[in-house]
Design a protein around this motif. Structure first.
Motif, short mmCIF file in Angstrom:
data_model
loop_
_atom_site.label_atom_id
_atom_site.label_comp_id
_atom_site.label_asym_id
_atom_site.label_seq_id
_atom_site.Cartn_x
_atom_site.Cartn_y
_atom_site.Cartn_z
N LYS A 45 -5.02 -16.94 -4.65
CA LYS A 45 -5.36 -16.78 -5.91
C LYS A 45 -6.02 -15.41 -5.02
N VAL A 46 -6.97 -15.01 -4.86
CA VAL A 46 -7.13 -13.68 -4.22
C VAL A 46 -6.44 -13.00 -3.29
N LEU A 47 -5.82 -11.79 -4.27
CA LEU A 47 -4.86 -11.10 -3.00
C LEU A 47 -6.11 -10.28 -1.96
N PRO A 48 -5.20 -10.22 -0.65
CA PRO A 48 -5.82 -9.23 0.58
C PRO A 48 -6.05 -7.92 0.19
N GLU A 49 -6.73 -7.78 1.16
CA GLU A 49 -6.88 -6.01 1.41
C GLU A 49 -7.10 -5.58 2.75
N VAL A 50 -6.47 -4.97 2.95
CA VAL A 50 -6.40 -3.87 4.65
C VAL A 50 -7.65 -3.23 4.93
N MET A 51 -8.38 -4.01 5.83
CA MET A 51 -9.52 -2.89 6.20
C MET A 51 -8.93 -2.25 7.27
N ASP B 133 -7.08 1.29 8.84
CA ASP B 133 -6.03 2.61 8.36
C ASP B 133 -5.14 1.05 8.47
N ASN B 134 -4.50 1.43 7.24
CA ASN B 134 -3.38 0.53 6.56
C ASN B 134 -2.17 0.77 7.86
N VAL B 135 -1.61 2.30 7.73
CA VAL B 135 -0.82 2.46 8.74
C VAL B 135 -0.47 2.05 10.23
N GLU B 136 -2.09 1.75 10.93
CA GLU B 136 -2.40 1.48 12.51
C GLU B 136 -2.05 -0.17 12.15
N THR B 137 -2.50 -0.47 11.28
CA THR B 137 -2.89 -2.37 10.97
C THR B 137 -0.72 -2.59 10.34
N LEU B 138 -0.54 -1.55 10.19
CA LEU B 138 1.53 -2.04 10.02
C LEU B 138 1.79 -1.84 10.86
N GLY C 87 0.81 -0.76 -0.02
CA GLY C 87 0.60 -0.02 -0.26
C GLY C 87 1.06 1.43 0.37
N HIS C 88 0.00 2.18 -0.46
CA HIS C 88 1.19 3.20 -0.42
C HIS C 88 0.54 4.11 0.94
N ASP C 89 -0.26 4.10 1.50
CA ASP C 89 0.63 4.66 2.96
C ASP C 89 1.58 4.17 3.90
N SER C 90 1.81 2.91 3.33
CA SER C 90 3.84 2.71 4.46
C SER C 90 4.28 3.50 4.70
N ALA C 91 4.18 4.36 3.42
CA ALA C 91 5.74 4.61 3.10
C ALA C 91 6.18 6.29 4.64
#
Length: 303
Positions: A216-222, A224-229, A60-64
């Protein structure tokens, strides 16, 4: 003659008692190895899950922004190191190997080292080598006791890495965290390993981002991506320390088992030698008594 046989009998009894203790320690070490090895195997699956989760977040882009903060150029500070050893002896060269490896590795790193020891034996070894640890942690005696130890190490390292660390300790801030421990290879064989845990770098991020998702199915982060990271990074640090401790404990008990096996064999050889000497002396005493009886009988018969 009587005092000699009594002395030998006392030595035989003492050796037998010592052998009982050695065999008890062998049994304990063998049973402990199993639980720690099982813990390491189970931890491998969880470690893989955490890595896959980090890989999803890093795509994801939010992890930068978070990674930029983690990988920014560090100020001048201290090199933190955690050295896993043992509290108890009878482990052969276990503590010497990991302590010497840590000392040689830290000598090649820029900056002054600040070391925490896990285990009194390795603490004493580091102190004798001129690298006195700033902290001492007790070695866990079971798998359930590893988690509290990991929590203590994380709290201590976080406190030393905070901006207030210089004001509180007067020794500067810890900018890196390294782990040194023995990893089991095969049987009773182990090898010292080194892992840089912090700071997280771009190479580490890129490697995880390139991990292939098993489905085959790629997951998605539900959410806040940064908080999950952030949460996954904390789990990564926790599981890395947990695995290092578990592998060190497995190596320690494997080394102790090998030492006890050698001691058991040496005691067997000692008992065989003592019993042989005892029986020879006893037989010699019997022969001398029989000779005295025969000589007395012949003397009386001749008279």
């Amino acid at each position: 003659m009587s005092n000699t046989t009594v002395s030998l009998r006392r030595k035989i009894d003492s050796a037998g008692d010592l052998q009982s203790v050695v065999r008890t320690m062998k049994a304990l070490a063998a049973s402990s190895i199993g639980q720690y090895e099982q813990s390491v195997r189970a931890l491998g699956d969880y470690y893989r899950t955490v890595e896959l989760g980090l890989g999803v977040c890093f795509r994801g882009h939010d992890s930068a922004a978070l990674m930029a903060a983690e990988t920014r150029p560090a100020d001048t500070g201290l090199i933190g190191a955690v050295v896993f050893g043992s509290d108890q002896g009878l482990v052969g060269q276990f503590n010497d190997v990991v302590a010497d490896y840590a000392i040689k590795t830290l000598a090649t790193l820029p900056g002054n080292a600040q070391v925490w020891a896990v285990g009194e034996r390795v603490h004493a070894r580091l102190k004798d080598a001129g690298l006195p640890p700033v902290g001492l942690f007790t070695v866990p005696n079971a798998v359930k006791a590893i988690s509290p130890l990991v929590g203590q190490i994380l709290l201590e390292s976080e406190a030393r890495r905070s901006p207030l660390a210089t004001l509180r300790t007067g020794q500067g801030k810890v900018i890196e965290l390294h782990l040194f421990y023995n990893r089991p290879t095969s049987g009773a064989v182990y090898e010292p390993v080194h892992q840089r845990l912090l700071p997280l770098d771009e190479t580490w991020r890129r490697k995880l981002a390139e991990l292939r998702w098993p489905m085959k199915v790629l997951p998605e982060v539900m959410g806040d991506n940064v908080e999950t990271l952030r949460v996954l990074i904390r789990e990564y640090l926790f599981v890395s320390l947990f695995r290092a401790c578990a592998e060190s404990l497995a190596s320690e008990n494997a080394s102790r088992l090998a030492a006890m096996q050698r001691a058991d064999q040496n005691i067997d050889e000692l008992l065989e030698d003592l019993n042989g000497t005892f029986h020879r002396l006893r037989q010699t005493g019997i022969d001398e008594e029989l000779f005295d009886v025969v000589s007395g009988f012949e003397a009386l018969s001749g008279k």
